[in-house]
Design a protein around this motif. Structure first.
Motif, mmCIF file in Angstrom:
data_model
loop_
_atom_site.group_PDB
_atom_site.id
_atom_site.type_symbol
_atom_site.label_atom_id
_atom_site.label_comp_id
_atom_site.label_asym_id
_atom_site.label_seq_id
_atom_site.Cartn_x
_atom_site.Cartn_y
_atom_site.Cartn_z
ATOM 1 N N ILE A 70 0.775 -1.335 0.029
ATOM 2 C CA ILE A 70 0.038 -0.081 -0.099
ATOM 3 C C ILE A 70 0.868 1.097 0.112
ATOM 4 O O ILE A 70 1.804 1.156 0.959
ATOM 5 N N GLU A 71 0.675 2.258 -0.853
ATOM 6 C CA GLU A 71 1.277 3.395 -1.035
ATOM 7 C C GLU A 71 0.379 4.603 -0.850
ATOM 8 O O GLU A 71 -0.605 4.424 -1.546
ATOM 9 N N TYR A 72 0.702 5.568 -0.099
ATOM 10 C CA TYR A 72 -0.046 6.754 0.216
ATOM 11 C C TYR A 72 0.976 7.808 0.659
ATOM 12 O O TYR A 72 1.419 7.779 1.598
ATOM 13 N N GLU A 73 0.651 8.846 -0.114
ATOM 14 C CA GLU A 73 1.847 10.009 -0.062
ATOM 15 C C GLU A 73 3.217 9.414 0.095
ATOM 16 O O GLU A 73 3.984 8.676 -0.604
ATOM 17 N N ASP A 74 4.006 9.662 1.314
ATOM 18 C CA ASP A 74 5.276 9.319 1.766
ATOM 19 C C ASP A 74 5.390 8.026 2.273
ATOM 20 O O ASP A 74 6.368 7.577 2.955
ATOM 21 N N MET A 75 4.145 7.382 2.681
ATOM 22 C CA MET A 75 4.297 6.054 3.381
ATOM 23 C C MET A 75 3.882 5.031 2.566
ATOM 24 O O MET A 75 3.196 4.825 1.632
ATOM 25 N N VAL A 76 4.747 3.906 3.129
ATOM 26 C CA VAL A 76 4.667 2.585 2.219
ATOM 27 C C VAL A 76 4.552 1.487 3.226
ATOM 28 O O VAL A 76 5.377 1.311 4.082
ATOM 29 N N ILE A 77 3.666 0.779 3.111
ATOM 30 C CA ILE A 77 3.584 -0.560 3.933
ATOM 31 C C ILE A 77 3.427 -1.821 3.171
ATOM 32 O O ILE A 77 2.671 -1.842 1.978
ATOM 33 N N THR A 78 4.347 -2.815 3.232
ATOM 34 C CA THR A 78 4.480 -4.038 2.742
ATOM 35 C C THR A 78 4.408 -5.111 3.476
ATOM 36 O O THR A 78 5.011 -5.013 4.553
ATOM 37 N N ALA A 79 3.711 -6.383 3.181
ATOM 38 C CA ALA A 79 3.419 -7.324 4.072
ATOM 39 C C ALA A 79 2.751 -8.680 3.200
ATOM 40 O O ALA A 79 2.522 -8.414 2.067
ATOM 41 N N GLY A 80 2.975 -9.694 3.599
ATOM 42 C CA GLY A 80 2.321 -10.756 3.127
ATOM 43 C C GLY A 80 0.721 -10.845 2.913
ATOM 44 O O GLY A 80 0.330 -11.134 2.054
ATOM 45 N N HIS A 81 0.188 -10.123 4.136
ATOM 46 C CA HIS A 81 -1.184 -10.057 4.246
ATOM 47 C C HIS A 81 -1.663 -8.684 4.752
ATOM 48 O O HIS A 81 -1.215 -8.560 6.001
ATOM 49 N N ILE A 82 -2.569 -8.036 4.102
ATOM 50 C CA ILE A 82 -2.701 -6.650 4.620
ATOM 51 C C ILE A 82 -4.535 -6.585 4.369
ATOM 52 O O ILE A 82 -5.127 -6.952 3.502
ATOM 53 N N ILE A 83 -4.961 -6.269 5.579
ATOM 54 C CA ILE A 83 -6.562 -6.003 5.680
ATOM 55 C C ILE A 83 -6.581 -4.488 5.869
ATOM 56 O O ILE A 83 -6.122 -3.799 6.906
ATOM 57 N N MET A 84 -7.545 -3.823 4.798
ATOM 58 C CA MET A 84 -8.000 -2.586 5.136
ATOM 59 C C MET A 84 -9.560 -2.254 5.445
ATOM 60 O O MET A 84 -10.428 -2.860 4.771
ATOM 61 N N ASP A 85 -9.747 -1.782 6.955
ATOM 62 C CA ASP A 85 -11.197 -1.737 7.209
ATOM 63 C C ASP A 85 -11.484 -0.280 7.026
ATOM 64 O O ASP A 85 -11.031 0.747 7.850
ATOM 65 N N THR A 86 -12.445 0.018 5.991
ATOM 66 C CA THR A 86 -12.775 1.432 5.602
ATOM 67 C C THR A 86 -13.899 1.769 6.738
ATOM 68 O O THR A 86 -13.940 3.012 6.843
ATOM 69 N N GLU A 87 -14.676 1.028 7.293
ATOM 70 C CA GLU A 87 -15.696 1.466 8.553
ATOM 71 C C GLU A 87 -14.946 2.034 9.608
ATOM 72 O O GLU A 87 -15.211 2.948 10.191
ATOM 73 N N LYS A 88 -13.820 1.265 10.094
ATOM 74 C CA LYS A 88 -13.013 1.549 11.263
ATOM 75 C C LYS A 88 -12.065 2.537 10.987
ATOM 76 O O LYS A 88 -11.449 2.995 12.042
ATOM 77 N N ASN A 89 -11.902 2.728 9.816
ATOM 78 C CA ASN A 89 -10.440 3.546 9.510
ATOM 79 C C ASN A 89 -9.154 2.907 10.065
ATOM 80 O O ASN A 89 -8.369 3.586 10.605
ATOM 81 N N GLU A 90 -9.027 1.468 9.865
ATOM 82 C CA GLU A 90 -7.853 0.858 10.511
ATOM 83 C C GLU A 90 -7.229 -0.073 9.232
ATOM 84 O O GLU A 90 -7.676 -0.567 8.134
ATOM 85 N N VAL A 91 -5.908 -0.013 9.555
ATOM 86 C CA VAL A 91 -5.225 -0.884 8.650
ATOM 87 C C VAL A 91 -4.455 -1.959 9.443
ATOM 88 O O VAL A 91 -3.887 -1.610 10.359
ATOM 89 N N THR A 92 -4.304 -3.157 9.034
ATOM 90 C CA THR A 92 -3.910 -4.274 9.823
ATOM 91 C C THR A 92 -2.778 -5.068 8.646
ATOM 92 O O THR A 92 -3.310 -5.460 7.738
ATOM 93 N N ALA A 93 -1.817 -5.409 9.280
ATOM 94 C CA ALA A 93 -0.810 -6.079 8.453
ATOM 95 C C ALA A 93 -0.119 -7.061 9.136
ATOM 96 O O ALA A 93 0.308 -6.928 10.439
ATOM 97 N N LYS A 94 0.384 -8.065 8.409
ATOM 98 C CA LYS A 94 1.082 -9.333 9.191
ATOM 99 C C LYS A 94 1.655 -10.209 7.988
ATOM 100 O O LYS A 94 1.294 -10.028 6.842
ATOM 101 N N GLY A 95 2.453 -11.294 8.382
ATOM 102 C CA GLY A 95 3.130 -12.065 7.590
ATOM 103 C C GLY A 95 2.158 -13.045 7.169
ATOM 104 O O GLY A 95 0.976 -13.227 7.547
ATOM 105 N N ILE A 96 2.583 -14.247 6.413
ATOM 106 C CA ILE A 96 2.238 -15.417 5.835
ATOM 107 C C ILE A 96 2.621 -16.456 6.688
ATOM 108 O O ILE A 96 3.726 -16.745 6.681
ATOM 109 N N LYS A 97 1.763 -17.164 7.117
ATOM 110 C CA LYS A 97 1.956 -18.601 7.912
ATOM 111 C C LYS A 97 2.360 -19.838 6.964
ATOM 112 O O LYS A 97 1.650 -19.860 6.150
#
Length: 891
Positions: free
Chosen positions: A91-118
């Motif tokens: 995910i890229e937004y402005e100067d922020m970059v998040i990389t991971a194996g698994h990313i979930i974006m909750d648009t209702e709670k305005n939260e982003v969750t990231a973790k690896g792959i098991k």
């Protein structure tokens, strides 16, 4: 001093900007059916409770495009308002970059969750959060971009030279962070660090402060007693002032001590200042002031002052003694581009003559063996107008630490006008004697002071101030005769001004010469003339292309000159020294200018014939390489360099017309690396029974044609493993004038006389950088170096016929493994039959620590110094050192 110990705790400062997720993205179906292999992101006992506001949140407006990527699939769940990205998600937004194996974006709670792959090996593709220059590598993270809160598990990052790992990190808002069980170190691998610091609770306010709970140091996972119950540390992006904790220990002659404690002042971005001190329980104390300054593209320098009040034993004991010593050093360098027409430079090293022998805070072996201190401060100004002029104002200092005599010039003024050719043509080359006539003007003025250690910096040192000025106008010309002979004609006019003279007389009552000082202006004028002729003769001996030596060339440069120096006896007076009894009266001649700055003018007329010859011999050697052709087959090798013979004959002298014959030469053994220097003097005159020269040839007195009165042979050579390497390449030497403690104090750059260092001063410990391109067969090529110095002097001026000095000195270093380095500095005096100063050095690279042991086993400087401490600059105060000082007897 910047507070570095807990500086790394601001690793949680990854400056998360608010992120909004586009609500109108179309759902993207996976390209193939995929099993649900995504576990819950966080285990139940570690799940954070993020409180949601019950009021209607105002939707955030995006200020940039949100870009999302995934290798396997990207899925939008409109019912739950979630978007899932799987495998190499980004995910890229402005100067922020998040990389991971698994990313979930909750648009209702305005939260982003990231973790690896098991998978079978554990978790892969763990999250990486980047923003500007900050980077965090946690196991998993959650971030709410409405409240600005975040929670991070097992975060890893690097900040301020530290590698940091936090078990749980919580971002409360933009300005407050909380960290639980933080571990930080400067080791390469934080998961398998040879040491680390652990703090259970940390509160961090970016740019302002750090507040911690218990902080404890662990070495190889073993807790140590080095701990702090709590800490409060201010933060700043710039250098900060602060206290410097002292070292402690005991000294067998002065008791227990606290050493190198004080305060560090961060004066500005261009300069700093440290004030440190020592205290001993017997009353001895010392203080040191150090300052470094640098203005880029203008100038840089260092200033150091040491003052020590030393007491030996306790007051009231019969062997009690007290002494004060000091040392001042200043080094200033100006960038040549700062002002091409004006330049200020300084190299100052002055103080007590026995400072390096008696100081308790250093083991500067190289300077202990140096018997002179020198200083120079000069300002030079060039004027381009007219013929060109140059002005130089300088102050110099020379001090003999054995005799404690000090010579100073405060100041010396030199002014000169560039060479002028009054008869040169306006265009075209200068030809003949007339065109080449040139003249200059030089002015030199001095205030010279001769004093001793006892009177230095006291009013008495100015009692014998000697001032004077000399004007000089040299006139020269040169031309060729018979195409091959260069002729030079020279004349010189000098006028000397002094501010005082000395009248002499004889006191018959005291039966001694009386010398009176006459204050006031006086002057005298002198002149001289000389001429010389010289040429160059070449001789070639060709042995053929197939010979080892293809050719030998001999270059001879003979010179013949004649000089006339008139006698100026008009500046001489006389007085009668009355004899006692049968002793007749004696007429004594003297000049009132004797003892003045430039001395008295020459009294006796001199007419000298000067002659000399120099020789250079070089060979063209066959390389024996069949692949080469032409001149590439040969290389030039010098066999004899600048071997010269010179002397003079004075026609006007009453006796001893011929001066001793001077010999000098240089024998190159290894081209540009190893030369043997030779100096000798041959006297043709004999000696009488009192070993005084007489006007009689030595050969007529039953001796040889010449007497060898003195001679010296010396050489120095540096060897290393790189000399025998086929891919040997010369490395650029770094300018360490400001970092080498021995060199800054007037010693040598190398360790031929030992390695000097400040005791208990972490700045003196040298970091060992990791070596590149190391392989497991390290011992196949062991780095080593060897420095050699040899000298022998022969003296026979008064039939001594002895070798006055004969010694060899050496220093060597060898790296017996990638982390072990041993060295030795020593020598042997062949005249006195004994070893010279000897020092053994052992250094071990322990990863994050340095270990060193310096041992002087023999001689008056017998001592040892043990040190183990952190390599990282911000942790230099974490160390342990012990030492045994050399025996000192205060005067």
């Amino acid at each position: 001093m910047r507070t570095n110990l807990f500086y790394i705790l601001f690793v949680m400062l990854f400056a998360m900007n608010e992120i909004s997720v586009a609500q109108d993205l179309d759902s993207i179906q996976p390209t193939k059916p995929t099993e649900t292999i995504i576990d819950s992101l966080l285990s139940p006992d570690l799940s954070p409770k993020i409180v949601q506001d019950t009021t209607q949140a105002k939707k955030q407006m995006l200020v940039d495009i949100v870009k999302s990527y995934a290798k396997d699939y990207k899925h939008m769940d409109r019912r739950n308002n979630k978007m899932t990205l799987y495998n190499e998600a980004k995910i890229e937004y402005e100067d922020m970059v998040i990389t991971a194996g698994h990313i979930i974006m909750d648009t209702e709670k305005n939260e982003v969750t990231a973790k690896g792959i098991k998978d079978s090996t554990g978790y892969t593709q763990k999250p990486v959060f980047k923003q500007t220059n900050d980077e965090v590598e946690p196991d998993s993270l959650r971030y709410n971009f409405d409240t600005g809160r975040a929670i991070i598990y097992n975060s890893r990052t690097e900040q301020g030279g530290f590698k940091v790992k936090g078990q749980v990190s919580k971002r409360e808002n933009d300005s407050v962070f909380y960290v639980k069980n933080a571990k930080f170190t400067t080791a390469d691998d934080i998961d398998d660090a040879d040491y680390f610091f652990k703090a259970s609770k940390v509160k961090f306010v970016p740019g302002k402060k750090i507040v911690t709970g218990l902080v404890q140091m662990h070495v190889v996972d073993i807790p140590t007693p080095l701990a702090l119950p709590f800490g409060y540390f201010p933060l700043s992006d710039k250098a900060s002032s602060g206290f410097v904790l002292p070292s402690f220990g005991d000294n067998r002659q002065r008791g227990f001590f606290l050493m190198n404690g004080g305060y560090y002042f961060a004066l500005s971005d261009y300069a700093d200042l440290s004030v440190l001190g020592d205290y001993y329980t017997n009353g001895s104390w010392a203080t040191r002031i150090d300052s470094d300054y640098r203005v880029r593209y203008k100038y840089n320098g260092t200033l150091s002052f040491r003052y020590e009040n030393l007491l030996l034993e306790e007051r009231g004991f019969p062997n009690f003694s007290e002494q004060t010593i000091f040392n001042l050093r200043w080094s200033h360098q100006q960038d040549p581009k700062a002002n091409p027409s004006s330049r200020l430079s300084a190299s100052v090293n002055l103080g007590s003559s026995n400072f390096y022998q008696q100081s308790v805070n250093q083991a500067n072996q190289g300077n202990f063996m140096n018997n002179t201190l020198n200083s120079s401060v000069s300002w030079n100004k060039t004027f381009e107008t007219g013929p060109g002029m140059n002005l130089n104002i300088s102050a110099t200092h020379n001090q003999n630490t054995n005799t404690e005599e000090i010579n100073m010039t405060l100041p010396t003024l030199q002014f000169s006008v560039n060479r002028m050719f009054p008869f040169a043509p306006k265009s075209g080359p200068k030809r003949g004697a007339i065109h080449n006539i040139n003249l200059q003007y030089n002015l030199r003025g001095e205030n010279r002071i001769q004093t001793t250690d006892e009177e230095f910096l006291r009013p008495e040192m100015f009692n014998d101030l000697n001032a004077g000025m000399r004007h000089s106008i040299p006139i020269n010309t040169n031309f060729k005769v018979l195409k091959h002979f260069n002729v030079a004609l020279n004349a010189n006019y000098d006028e000397t001004w002094v501010m005082r003279t000395f009248e002499q007389g004889f006191d018959p009552n005291e039966q001694q010469v009386v010398r009176d000082t006459i204050n006031g202006f006086d002057s005298y004028r002198t002149y001289s003339m000389s001429t010389s002729v010289g040429t160059t003769v070449y001789g070639m001996f060709d042995f053929g292309d197939e010979s080892k030596f293809k050719a030998i060339r001999h270059v001879v440069r003979p010179t013949l000159g004649f000089s006339v120096n008139p006698g100026f006896d008009q500046f001489y007076d006389q007085f009668t020294r009355e004899g006692l009894g049968a002793t007749p009266d004696q007429i004594v001649e003297y000049s009132r200018f004797e003892g003045t700055l430039f001395g008295a003018p020459n009294k006796n007329f001199a007419s000298n014939l000067n002659f000399g010859i120099t020789n250079d011999i070089e060979a063209k050697v066959n390389k024996r390489d069949s692949t080469l052709t032409g001149d590439d087959r040969f290389k030039k090798v010098k066999l004899l360099n600048n071997f010269g013979v010179s002397s003079s004959y004075n026609f006007a002298a009453d006796s001893l017309h011929l001066s001793p014959i001077a010999l000098r030469g240089n024998i190159p053994v290894v081209t540009d690396k190893f030369d043997i220097n030779l100096i000798a003097a041959l006297d043709p005159y004999a000696l009488d029974n009192n070993n005084r020269r007489i006007d009689k040839w030595n050969i007529d007195n039953g001796g040889s044609l010449f007497r060898l009165t003195n001679a010296n042979i010396s050489f120095g050579y540096s060897l290393s493993d790189k000399i025998f390497s086929k891919d040997d390449q010369e490395e650029e030497e770094e300018d360490d004038a400001l970092s080498n403690e021995s060199f800054r104090s007037g010693g040598r750059k190398d360790d031929l006389f030992g390695d000097g260092q400040m005791m208990n001063d972490p700045r003196s410990q040298k970091n060992q950088e990791p070596k590149e391109d190391e392989n497991e067969y390290y011992n196949y090529k062991i780095p080593w170096s060897l420095n050699l110095a040899y000298t022998m002097s022969y003296t026979n001026t008064a039939r001594q016929n002895e070798i006055s000095s004969h010694s060899i000195m050496f220093s060597g270093n060898v790296e017996i493994s990638p982390n072990w380095k041993v060295g030795i500095s020593s020598g042997y005096d062949l005249v006195n039959r004994g070893f010279t100063f000897t020092q053994l050095r052992f250094n071990r690279d322990l990863g994050s620590f340095n270990f060193s042991l310096n041992w002087t086993p023999i001689g008056p400087r017998e001592n040892w110094f043990f040190f183990i401490g952190m390599k990282a600059n911000m942790l230099k105060d974490i160390k342990y050192d012990r030492r045994r000082e050399p025996d000192r007897q205060l005067r």
